[in-house]
Write a protein that holds these residues in place. Structure first.
Motif, PDB file in Angstrom:
ATOM      1  N   ALA A  74       0.746  -1.068  -0.078  1.00 60.44           N
ATOM      2  CA  ALA A  74      -0.006  -0.100  -0.167  1.00 60.44           C
ATOM      3  C   ALA A  74       0.936   1.256   0.006  1.00 60.44           C
ATOM      4  O   ALA A  74       1.873   1.256   0.774  1.00 60.44           O
ATOM      5  CB  ALA A  74      -0.827   0.063   1.274  1.00 60.44           C
TER       6      ALA A  74
ATOM      7  N   VAL B 247      -1.211  -0.971  -4.036  1.00 61.14           N
ATOM      8  CA  VAL B 247      -2.637  -0.412  -3.751  1.00 61.14           C
ATOM      9  C   VAL B 247      -2.443   0.928  -3.353  1.00 61.14           C
ATOM     10  O   VAL B 247      -1.834   1.395  -2.331  1.00 61.14           O
ATOM     11  CB  VAL B 247      -2.906  -1.111  -2.705  1.00 61.14           C
ATOM     12  CG1 VAL B 247      -4.328  -0.598  -2.121  1.00 61.14           C
ATOM     13  CG2 VAL B 247      -2.997  -2.704  -3.031  1.00 61.14           C
TER      14      VAL B 247
ATOM     15  N   LEU C 104      -3.042   4.449  -1.914  1.00 62.40           N
ATOM     16  CA  LEU C 104      -3.789   5.147  -0.672  1.00 62.40           C
ATOM     17  C   LEU C 104      -3.254   6.601  -0.530  1.00 62.40           C
ATOM     18  O   LEU C 104      -2.074   6.668  -1.015  1.00 62.40           O
ATOM     19  CB  LEU C 104      -3.406   4.375   0.808  1.00 62.40           C
ATOM     20  CG  LEU C 104      -4.286   3.195   0.841  1.00 62.40           C
ATOM     21  CD1 LEU C 104      -3.885   2.533   2.328  1.00 62.40           C
ATOM     22  CD2 LEU C 104      -5.430   3.116   0.896  1.00 62.40           C
TER      23      LEU C 104
ATOM     24  N   MET D  11      -1.610   4.835   5.701  1.00 63.89           N
ATOM     25  CA  MET D  11      -0.894   3.565   5.369  1.00 63.89           C
ATOM     26  C   MET D  11      -0.783   2.623   6.335  1.00 63.89           C
ATOM     27  O   MET D  11      -0.639   1.404   5.964  1.00 63.89           O
ATOM     28  CB  MET D  11       0.704   4.231   4.898  1.00 63.89           C
ATOM     29  CG  MET D  11       0.809   3.556   3.390  1.00 63.89           C
ATOM     30  SD  MET D  11      -0.209   4.485   1.924  1.00 63.89           S
ATOM     31  CE  MET D  11       0.197   6.356   2.130  1.00 63.89           C
TER      32      MET D  11
ATOM     33  N   ALA E 180      -2.938  -0.548   6.499  1.00 64.66           N
ATOM     34  CA  ALA E 180      -3.132  -1.503   5.428  1.00 64.66           C
ATOM     35  C   ALA E 180      -2.796  -2.909   5.947  1.00 64.66           C
ATOM     36  O   ALA E 180      -3.302  -3.966   5.537  1.00 64.66           O
ATOM     37  CB  ALA E 180      -2.095  -1.185   4.395  1.00 64.66           C
TER      38      ALA E 180
ATOM     39  N   ILE F 120       3.983  -1.848   3.266  1.00 60.03           N
ATOM     40  CA  ILE F 120       3.532  -0.356   2.798  1.00 60.03           C
ATOM     41  C   ILE F 120       4.993   0.053   2.398  1.00 60.03           C
ATOM     42  O   ILE F 120       6.146  -0.283   2.837  1.00 60.03           O
ATOM     43  CB  ILE F 120       3.035   0.537   4.013  1.00 60.03           C
ATOM     44  CG1 ILE F 120       4.042   0.796   5.128  1.00 60.03           C
ATOM     45  CG2 ILE F 120       1.976  -0.030   4.548  1.00 60.03           C
ATOM     46  CD1 ILE F 120       3.619   1.918   6.118  1.00 60.03           C
TER      47      ILE F 120
END
Length: 220
Positions: free
Chosen positions: A125, A146, A148, A152, A155, A164
């Protein structure tokens, strides 16, 4: 002959702004009082130089305003410059502020038995999908990103992504959310960015760039 419109410098909200204010002052730019008023809803501010205005926007938007010519100069992290890769931007001065790093982090329990050298596929993420994908591609690792824009650290806990990629300064936020850095992607500092077209068409730009360069040297 009419006066040219003021040059507009885009500056980021948040932590970098506090570090940028002394630099602006050394470059001869002092914002109006409302600029320091946290309750003010103004987004554009005058300075003691009638030929220079400031706008205060989100860090990611600084690059967009300058790249599209809505602002002629800006202050933004090298992470944002790398993520957007705008050809219209020139970054002539490392301002030496906003020091941090862009890193991969994962839960402490996972890191205890994980070796980044063995990764072949990662799901992360991040709000830096382009920088992240390029970093892993250079290592021969397939990255599923992903996107965002914040929070974070949630996630991994909520099962959105096990890892992340985010900015890290002290590491406190990671620690408080049970995460640990396992790989650094890049060191980050804030840069002065300039719209390339404005550099050629607005004669005030080059002296202002030099004023920032001197301001950095004076603060070193």
């Amino acid at each position: 002959m009419s006066e040219p419109p003021p040059l507009i410098i885009a500056v980021p909200k948040g932590r970098i702004l506090a570090e940028a204010l002394p630099l602006l002052a050394r470059a001869g730019i002092v914002p109006e009082a409302a600029f320091s008023d946290e309750d003010s809803r103004l987004l554009r501010f005058e300075t003691d130089d009638p030929g220079i205005s400031l706008i205060r926007v989100r860090a990611f938007d600084v690059a967009t305003f300058v790249a599209h010519g809505a602002a002629q100069l800006g202050i933004v992290g090298s992470d944002v410059i790398a993520e957007f890769g705008y050809s219209e931007l020139y970054a002539p001065v490392d301002l030496g502020i906003g020091h941090c790093r862009l890193s991969v982090a994962e839960p402490v329990a996972m890191a205890a038995h994980d070796d980044p050298r063995g990764w072949s596929h990662v799901r992360v993420a991040t709000k830096y999908p382009h920088v992240t994908a390029a970093h892993f591609a250079a290592r021969g690792v397939q990255a599923e990103c992903v996107k965002l824009n914040g929070a974070m650290e949630l996630a991994p806990t909520l099962g959105l992504a096990p890892r992340i990629v985010d900015l890290v300064s002290s590491g406190r936020t990671l620690k408080e959310n049970g995460l640990v850095e396992v790989e650094e992607i890049m060191q980050v500092t804030s840069r002065l960015i300039v719209n390339r077209a404005a550099m050629k068409t607005r004669p005030q730009v080059v002296p202002l760039v030099e004023a920032f360069r001197r301001a950095v040297e004076a603060g070193a």
